[in-house]
Design an enzyme around this catalytic site. Structure first.
Site, PDB file in Angstrom:
ATOM      1  N   ASP A   1       0.902  -1.182   0.089  1.00  0.00           N
ATOM      2  CA  ASP A   1      -0.003  -0.110  -0.100  1.00  0.00           C
ATOM      3  C   ASP A   1       0.961   1.335  -0.030  1.00  0.00           C
ATOM      4  O   ASP A   1       1.361   1.666   1.055  1.00  0.00           O
ATOM      5  CB  ASP A   1      -0.978   0.050   1.172  1.00  0.00           C
ATOM      6  CG  ASP A   1      -1.799   1.264   1.193  1.00  0.00           C
ATOM      7  OD1 ASP A   1      -2.407   1.505   0.241  1.00  0.00           O
ATOM      8  OD2 ASP A   1      -2.216   1.509   2.410  1.00  0.00           O
TER       9      ASP A   1
ATOM     10  N   GLU B   1      -1.975  -1.231  -5.015  1.00  0.00           N
ATOM     11  CA  GLU B   1      -3.060  -0.747  -5.090  1.00  0.00           C
ATOM     12  C   GLU B   1      -2.930   0.169  -6.278  1.00  0.00           C
ATOM     13  O   GLU B   1      -1.843   1.033  -6.311  1.00  0.00           O
ATOM     14  CB  GLU B   1      -3.460   0.098  -3.773  1.00  0.00           C
ATOM     15  CG  GLU B   1      -4.902   0.485  -3.981  1.00  0.00           C
ATOM     16  CD  GLU B   1      -5.534   1.112  -2.681  1.00  0.00           C
ATOM     17  OE1 GLU B   1      -6.508   1.022  -2.066  1.00  0.00           O
ATOM     18  OE2 GLU B   1      -4.541   1.882  -1.952  1.00  0.00           O
TER      19      GLU B   1
ATOM     20  N   ASP C   1      -2.140   1.326   7.122  1.00  0.00           N
ATOM     21  CA  ASP C   1      -1.437   0.878   5.766  1.00  0.00           C
ATOM     22  C   ASP C   1      -0.979  -0.567   5.711  1.00  0.00           C
ATOM     23  O   ASP C   1      -0.973  -1.192   4.607  1.00  0.00           O
ATOM     24  CB  ASP C   1      -0.102   1.976   5.737  1.00  0.00           C
ATOM     25  CG  ASP C   1      -0.774   3.210   5.819  1.00  0.00           C
ATOM     26  OD1 ASP C   1      -1.174   3.772   4.723  1.00  0.00           O
ATOM     27  OD2 ASP C   1      -0.344   3.979   6.889  1.00  0.00           O
TER      28      ASP C   1
END
Length: 175
Positions: free
Chosen positions: A16, A76, A148
């Site tokens: 992430d 992502e 995160d």
């Protein structure tokens, strides 16, 4: 009569990306079984210039890659928000997140935020608390210390569920 295919566990790194904190999560997937391996975050010094922060993110991810030796990675996809400058900076962190595994020969898949939420929660517009709750069910041994790191585990889970299609798309692009 032929034997059924042997399912081998595959180690997956979810990332992430972020400039303040880049989350990472490592799982193993074998069929429908998911096993938590590790998670954490790389937190560069916010007082450093941008290039130095990106370098710290790269070094941190390189350590994770060396320690956990994943076979595949997933990141992502960036969503565009109203602050174009912040989006560009996030894109730079995302570039590092994609580069680090690629430098050691690991294929990197990309997933939209809504697909990650839909895969883990069942709805494309879940909040972080819902993701963390579902992680406790899917990976009971996982105790991410940051949102995160939790998001990175969700990205890894998404890749575990969608990796067949993602890898076929990656191979088609590389051909």
């Amino acid at each position: 009569m032929s034997a059924p295919p042997i399912r081998q566990p595959i180690r997956i790194l979810g990332i992430d990306p972020g400039l303040r904190r880049t989350g990472w999560g490592v799982i193993e997937s074998c069929g429908n079984r998911l096993v938590f391996i590790g998670c954490g975050s790389v937190e560069p010094d916010n007082d450093l210039p941008l290039a130095s922060r990106l370098l710290e993110i790269h070094h941190g991810l390189a350590k994770v890659l060396a320690e956990f030796v994943p076979a595949e990675a997933a990141v992502e996809q960036t969503f565009v928000n109203k602050d174009a400058g912040a989006t560009l900076k996030l894109g730079q962190a995302r570039g590092i997140a994609m580069l680090a595994p690629a430098l050691v020969g690991i294929a990197v898949a990309e997933y939209a935020p809504n697909l990650i939420k839909k895969t883990v929660i069942g709805a494309g517009h879940a909040d972080k608390a819902q993701i963390q709750m579902m992680l406790k069910i899917l990976l009971p041994k996982a105790e991410p210390k940051t949102a995160d790191a939790a998001d990175a585990l969700a990205i890894a889970i998404t890749h575990a569920h969608h990796r067949g299609g993602a890898l076929l798309r990656l191979k088609a692009v590389q051909a």
